[in-house]
Design a protein around this motif. Structure first.
Motif, PDB file in Angstrom:
ATOM      1  N   TRP A  47      -4.234  -7.319  -3.921  1.00 32.86           N
ATOM      2  CA  TRP A  47      -3.104  -6.897  -3.182  1.00 32.86           C
ATOM      3  C   TRP A  47      -3.481  -7.749  -2.046  1.00 32.86           C
ATOM      4  O   TRP A  47      -4.347  -6.834  -1.116  1.00 32.86           O
ATOM      5  N   ARG A  50       2.480  -6.458   2.492  1.00 30.48           N
ATOM      6  CA  ARG A  50       4.236  -6.831   1.949  1.00 30.48           C
ATOM      7  C   ARG A  50       5.171  -6.591   3.213  1.00 30.48           C
ATOM      8  O   ARG A  50       4.493  -6.596   4.757  1.00 30.48           O
TER       9      ARG A  50
ATOM     10  N   GLN B   1      -9.074   2.860   1.904  1.00 30.84           N
ATOM     11  CA  GLN B   1      -7.229   2.521   0.978  1.00 30.84           C
ATOM     12  C   GLN B   1      -9.091   0.943  -0.561  1.00 30.84           C
ATOM     13  O   GLN B   1      -9.606  -0.216  -0.191  1.00 30.84           O
ATOM     14  N   TYR B  34       4.365   6.013  -7.773  1.00 30.02           N
ATOM     15  CA  TYR B  34       4.323   4.233  -8.085  1.00 30.02           C
ATOM     16  C   TYR B  34       3.426   3.899  -8.860  1.00 30.02           C
ATOM     17  O   TYR B  34       1.987   2.696  -7.706  1.00 30.02           O
ATOM     18  N   TYR B  93       0.834   2.279  -5.388  1.00 23.15           N
ATOM     19  CA  TYR B  93       1.168   2.392  -3.770  1.00 23.15           C
ATOM     20  C   TYR B  93       0.137   3.248  -3.259  1.00 23.15           C
ATOM     21  O   TYR B  93       0.122   4.327  -3.492  1.00 23.15           O
ATOM     22  N   SER B  96       1.522   3.937   3.235  1.00 22.34           N
ATOM     23  CA  SER B  96       1.542   3.496   5.402  1.00 22.34           C
ATOM     24  C   SER B  96       1.580   1.804   4.808  1.00 22.34           C
ATOM     25  O   SER B  96       1.278   0.245   5.410  1.00 22.34           O
ATOM     26  N   ASN B  97       2.760   1.423   3.420  1.00 22.34           N
ATOM     27  CA  ASN B  97       3.415   0.060   2.786  1.00 22.34           C
ATOM     28  C   ASN B  97       1.545  -0.611   2.480  1.00 22.34           C
ATOM     29  O   ASN B  97       2.122  -1.820   3.274  1.00 22.34           O
ATOM     30  N   LYS B  98       1.175   0.282   2.106  1.00 19.14           N
ATOM     31  CA  LYS B  98      -0.064  -0.408   1.108  1.00 19.14           C
ATOM     32  C   LYS B  98      -0.380  -0.234   0.090  1.00 19.14           C
ATOM     33  O   LYS B  98       0.187   0.798  -1.016  1.00 19.14           O
ATOM     34  N   PHE B  99      -1.201  -1.850  -0.292  1.00 18.74           N
ATOM     35  CA  PHE B  99      -1.184  -1.576  -2.440  1.00 18.74           C
ATOM     36  C   PHE B  99      -2.131  -1.397  -3.033  1.00 18.74           C
ATOM     37  O   PHE B  99      -3.122  -1.760  -2.241  1.00 18.74           O
ATOM     38  N   PHE B 101      -4.798  -2.497  -6.422  1.00 17.65           N
ATOM     39  CA  PHE B 101      -5.439  -2.846  -7.487  1.00 17.65           C
ATOM     40  C   PHE B 101      -6.333  -2.025  -8.276  1.00 17.65           C
ATOM     41  O   PHE B 101      -7.380  -1.848  -7.686  1.00 17.65           O
TER      42      PHE B 101
END
Lengths: 118, 110
Positions: A47, A50, B1, B34, B93, B96-99, B101
């Motif tokens: 990712w 966004r 992250q 999520y 998810y 803080s608007n981060k994802f 994988f």
């Protein structure tokens, strides 16, 4: 039918800049979060970024924070990814995707290849 | 992250079930419902098959199911078909608007 068409991928030297575009159609573009995801050859998706439908919120992966900027033009149904200070490890196919379901990316575009090499 | 953790491979015979795990932390999978799963066939674009831990998008067979316990999510493919042979990726998810994988699991139908 939802369609996403990425463009802008090219060969660029380390340290260079590039702007990717993703033209969307078939849905109410201004309503949905849009994402960029990249996938290096033989690897899984990673990712990248966004942006909210109104453009007022964004998020970035730590690996690109401060170098990449996601933006959108809802009048043109297009999302962008400005990529600066490119590194060899940024080499990948870059996909745009709609957050068509809560935190679920669907569909994805066909991708555009970015190669960072000297 | 940090990336999520998945086993590199899983396999099963036609008609059997296979379950893939996806382990995160209390900051991603453990905190948010999520979790999504994607199927990717060679040379193809990833396809969403599960979102919000357990929900299937329209058109995805009910042979695919998702669950979560603590910091670990799971995808189960029941009644394996040859066409289920693919790479499967989890995503969560992470606030803080981060994802984030996972690295993917290659499912082989024996």
């Amino acid at each position: 039918e939802v369609q996403l068409v990425e463009s802008g991928g090219v060969l660029v030297q380390p340290g260079g800049s590039l702007r990717l575009s993703c033209a969307a159609s078939g849905f109410t573009f201004s309503r949905d979060w849009m994402h960029w995801v990249r996938q290096a050859a033989g690897e899984g998706p990673v990712w990248v970024a966004r942006i909210k439908g109104d453009g007022r919120e964004t998020g970035y992966a730590d690996s690109v924070q401060g170098r990449f900027t996601i933006s959108r033009d809802n009048a043109k149904n297009t999302v962008y990814l400005q990529m600066n200070s490119l590194r060899v490890e940024d080499t990948a196919v870059y996909y745009c995707a709609v957050e068509g379901e809560p935190a679920g990316l669907c569909p994805w575009g066909q991708g555009t290849l970015v190669t960072v090499s000297s | 992250q940090s990336a999520l953790t998945q086993p590199p491979s899983a396999s099963g015979s036609p008609g059997q079930s296979v379950t893939i795990s996806c382990t995160g932390t209390s900051s991603d999978i453990g905190k948010y419902n999520y979790v999504s799963w994607y199927q990717q066939h060679p040379g193809k674009v990833p396809k969403l098959i599960i979102y919000e831990v357990t929900k299937r998008p329209s058109g995805v067979p009910d042979r695919f199911s998702g669950s979560k316990s603590g910091n670990t999510a799971s995808l189960t493919v029941s009644g394996l078909l040859a066409e289920d042979e693919a790479d499967y990726y989890c995503s969560s998810y992470a606030g803080s608007n981060k994802f984030v994988f996972g690295p993917g699991t290659r499912v082989t139908v024996l």
